[in-house]
Design an enzyme around this catalytic site. Sequence first.
Site, PDB file in Angstrom:
ATOM      1  N   ASP A 103     -54.263 -46.615 -30.751  1.00  0.00           N
ATOM      2  CA  ASP A 103     -54.692 -47.009 -29.559  1.00  0.00           C
ATOM      3  C   ASP A 103     -54.840 -48.427 -29.465  1.00  0.00           C
ATOM      4  OD1 ASP A 103     -54.721 -44.295 -28.710  1.00  0.00           O
ATOM      5  OD2 ASP A 103     -56.750 -44.296 -28.413  1.00  0.00           O
ATOM      6  N   ARG A 153     -46.703 -46.913 -26.968  1.00  0.00           N
ATOM      7  CA  ARG A 153     -47.001 -46.247 -25.851  1.00  0.00           C
ATOM      8  C   ARG A 153     -47.259 -47.290 -24.796  1.00  0.00           C
ATOM      9  NH1 ARG A 153     -52.620 -44.425 -26.488  1.00  0.00           N
ATOM     10  NH2 ARG A 153     -51.916 -42.623 -27.479  1.00  0.00           N
TER      11      ARG A 153
HETATM   12  C1  LIG Z   1     -51.940 -40.958 -22.739  1.00  0.00           C
HETATM   13  C2  LIG Z   1     -52.781 -42.455 -22.384  1.00  0.00           C
HETATM   14  C3  LIG Z   1     -53.153 -43.298 -23.375  1.00  0.00           C
HETATM   15  C4  LIG Z   1     -53.885 -44.560 -23.070  1.00  0.00           C
HETATM   16  N1  LIG Z   1     -54.411 -45.437 -24.164  1.00  0.00           N
HETATM   17  C5  LIG Z   1     -54.701 -46.349 -23.843  1.00  0.00           C
HETATM   18  C6  LIG Z   1     -54.784 -47.353 -24.861  1.00  0.00           C
HETATM   19  O1  LIG Z   1     -54.717 -47.196 -25.811  1.00  0.00           O
HETATM   20  N2  LIG Z   1     -55.460 -48.514 -24.568  1.00  0.00           N
HETATM   21  C7  LIG Z   1     -55.767 -48.715 -23.040  1.00  0.00           C
HETATM   22  O2  LIG Z   1     -56.241 -49.964 -23.008  1.00  0.00           O
HETATM   23  N3  LIG Z   1     -55.923 -47.868 -22.104  1.00  0.00           N
HETATM   24  C8  LIG Z   1     -55.083 -46.887 -22.539  1.00  0.00           C
HETATM   25  N4  LIG Z   1     -54.974 -45.950 -21.387  1.00  0.00           N
HETATM   26  C9  LIG Z   1     -55.537 -46.162 -20.218  1.00  0.00           C
HETATM   27  C10 LIG Z   1     -54.620 -46.889 -19.313  1.00  0.00           C
HETATM   28  O3  LIG Z   1     -54.537 -48.230 -19.793  1.00  0.00           O
HETATM   29  C11 LIG Z   1     -55.164 -46.981 -17.791  1.00  0.00           C
HETATM   30  O4  LIG Z   1     -56.332 -47.378 -17.696  1.00  0.00           O
HETATM   31  C12 LIG Z   1     -54.972 -45.471 -16.997  1.00  0.00           C
HETATM   32  O5  LIG Z   1     -54.070 -44.870 -17.743  1.00  0.00           O
HETATM   33  C13 LIG Z   1     -55.092 -45.667 -15.623  1.00  0.00           C
HETATM   34  O6  LIG Z   1     -53.983 -46.379 -15.229  1.00  0.00           O
HETATM   35  P1  LIG Z   1     -52.628 -45.704 -14.434  1.00  0.00           P
HETATM   36  O7  LIG Z   1     -51.246 -46.210 -15.182  1.00  0.00           O
HETATM   37  O8  LIG Z   1     -53.006 -44.143 -14.495  1.00  0.00           O
HETATM   38  O9  LIG Z   1     -52.746 -46.294 -13.081  1.00  0.00           O
HETATM   39  P2  LIG Z   1     -53.822 -46.584 -12.016  1.00  0.00           P
HETATM   40  O10 LIG Z   1     -53.128 -47.556 -10.831  1.00  0.00           O
HETATM   41  O11 LIG Z   1     -55.245 -46.934 -12.466  1.00  0.00           O
HETATM   42  O12 LIG Z   1     -53.911 -45.230 -11.274  1.00  0.00           O
HETATM   43  C14 LIG Z   1     -52.820 -44.464 -10.649  1.00  0.00           C
HETATM   44  C15 LIG Z   1     -53.497 -43.181 -10.330  1.00  0.00           C
HETATM   45  O13 LIG Z   1     -54.009 -42.242 -11.368  1.00  0.00           O
HETATM   46  C16 LIG Z   1     -55.086 -41.670 -11.026  1.00  0.00           C
HETATM   47  N5  LIG Z   1     -56.064 -41.993 -11.913  1.00  0.00           N
HETATM   48  C17 LIG Z   1     -55.725 -43.068 -12.870  1.00  0.00           C
HETATM   49  N6  LIG Z   1     -56.985 -43.089 -13.577  1.00  0.00           N
HETATM   50  C18 LIG Z   1     -57.798 -42.007 -13.034  1.00  0.00           C
HETATM   51  C19 LIG Z   1     -59.316 -41.611 -13.582  1.00  0.00           C
HETATM   52  N7  LIG Z   1     -59.981 -42.062 -14.583  1.00  0.00           N
HETATM   53  N8  LIG Z   1     -59.693 -40.449 -12.768  1.00  0.00           N
HETATM   54  C20 LIG Z   1     -58.833 -39.902 -11.943  1.00  0.00           C
HETATM   55  N9  LIG Z   1     -57.911 -40.421 -11.628  1.00  0.00           N
HETATM   56  C21 LIG Z   1     -57.226 -41.406 -12.260  1.00  0.00           C
HETATM   57  C22 LIG Z   1     -55.334 -42.024  -9.673  1.00  0.00           C
HETATM   58  O14 LIG Z   1     -54.747 -40.966  -8.733  1.00  0.00           O
HETATM   59  C23 LIG Z   1     -54.718 -43.261  -9.326  1.00  0.00           C
HETATM   60  O15 LIG Z   1     -54.417 -43.544  -8.048  1.00  0.00           O
HETATM   61  C24 LIG Z   1     -54.121 -44.597 -21.697  1.00  0.00           C
HETATM   62  C25 LIG Z   1     -53.810 -44.105 -20.786  1.00  0.00           C
HETATM   63  C26 LIG Z   1     -52.896 -42.684 -20.834  1.00  0.00           C
HETATM   64  C27 LIG Z   1     -52.460 -41.923 -19.802  1.00  0.00           C
END
Ligand SMILES: Cc1cc2nc3c(=O)[nH]c(=O)nc-3n(C[C@H](O)[C@H](O)[C@H](O)COP(=O)(O)OP(=O)(O)OC[C@H]3O[C@@H](n4cnc5c(N)ncnc54)[C@H](O)[C@@H]3O)c2cc1C
Length: 275
Positions: A103, A153
Site C-alpha cells: 500500500d 494499483r
Molecule cells: C482497493 C483499494 C485500495 C486502496 N489503497 C490505498 C492505498 O494504498 N493508499 C491510499 O492512499 N489510498 C488507498 N485507497 C483509498 C483511495 O485512495 C481513496 O481514498 C478511496 O478509494 C476513495 O476514492 P474513490 O476513488 O472511491 O473516489 P471518491 O471520489 O472519493 O468516491 C467516489 C464514490 O465512492 C463512494 N465512496 C468512496 N469512499 C467511500 C467511503 N469511505 N465510504 C462510503 N462510500 C465511499 C461514494 O459513493 C463516493 O461518491 C484504496 C482504495 C481502494 C478501493
Amino acid sequence: MSHRFVAGEELDEAIAAARACNDQGMLVSLDYLGENVATTEDAQRARDAYLEVFDRIAAEKLNANVSCKLTQLGLDMSAEFCEGQVLSIVERAASYENFLRVDMEGSIYTERTIDVVKRVRAKSPAIGTVIQSYLYRSEQDVQDLLEYGCRMRLCKGAYKEPPEVAFPKKEDVDANYVKLMRMLLPSGIYHGIATHDPKMIAATIKCAAEKTVSKDEFEFQMLYGVRTDLQRRLVRDGFRVRIYIPYGRDWFPYFMRRLAERPANVGFLVRNFFR
Ligand SMILES: Cc1cc2nc3c(=O)[nH]c(=O)nc-3n(C[C@H](O)[C@H](O)[C@H](O)COP(=O)(O)OP(=O)(O)OC[C@H]3O[C@@H](n4cnc5c(N)ncnc54)[C@H](O)[C@@H]3O)c2cc1C
C-alpha cells in the site's frame, strides 16, 4: 460500527469474509491492519502475521492476495530492516505463486516505499505497489515503475497532503486519475484500478474498449463495505473485481480515513452511536 469497513479483529473473520467474496465471484486482498509500529518486535510480529496469512490463504484455497504497509514492517526504523522483512514475505508469497501488494502511505514515505519495492522486486517479482493520483509526482513514478514491469494499483489517495505535493482540487485528482489509468491499462502489465467512482470506472471501461484491453488483463478493486452494489454489477458484467478486506485490532486509523473521505459516513457513525 467499524464492522462496516473492517472484517473483524481476527484472521478467521477475514477468512470468512474472503470466502464470502470468492463465493460471489470476487477476488480478495487481505490486509492485516497496522501502521507506524514503534519497535522492531512489533514489526517482526507483523511480518509473522503476514507469513501466516499466506499459509492460510493456501490452506483454505482462497482466491486472495495480500496488502501491507511498510510502516507496519519497520520503515520508520530502517529501510534495510524493512526490506529484509518484505523480502521474506514476498518469498513466502512466491512459494504459493501468490502476490504481495505494498500500500502507499503519506507522501513522506512515497520515495522510500518505491525504493524498497524496487529492491525487493529485483530479487522476487511477486510484489507490486500503489500509485496515488493526487500526487504531482505520480506520472513520473508510473513511467518509472512501468520500465521495471511493476504491477500497480491506481487509487486517488487517502491521506491529508499539502498543496506543495498534491492537487488540492478533486477535479484535478480525477483528471490525473484518468491520465494515469490510460498509461497503465494498455501497458501489457496486469494492474488494479482501485476506485468506487462511477466516472473513473466508466473511463476505464471506455479506455479498455478503445485500446482492446480484455477484461482479464486488469482488475477493478474496491474496499470492503463500500459500494457493494457497484461491486456486484461489475462482476455481473464480466469484470474482475478484487475486494480489499482489512482486519486486525489496529483498525482505528483505517476507520478514520474511511470516515474522513466521505462526510456522510460521519452521519452514519453518529446515528448508530445514539441508536
Ligand atoms: C482497493 C483499494 C485500495 C486502496 N489503497 C490505498 C492505498 O494504498 N493508499 C491510499 O492512499 N489510498 C488507498 N485507497 C483509498 C483511495 O485512495 C481513496 O481514498 C478511496 O478509494 C476513495 O476514492 P474513490 O476513488 O472511491 O473516489 P471518491 O471520489 O472519493 O468516491 C467516489 C464514490 O465512492 C463512494 N465512496 C468512496 N469512499 C467511500 C467511503 N469511505 N465510504 C462510503 N462510500 C465511499 C461514494 O459513493 C463516493 O461518491 C484504496 C482504495 C481502494 C478501493
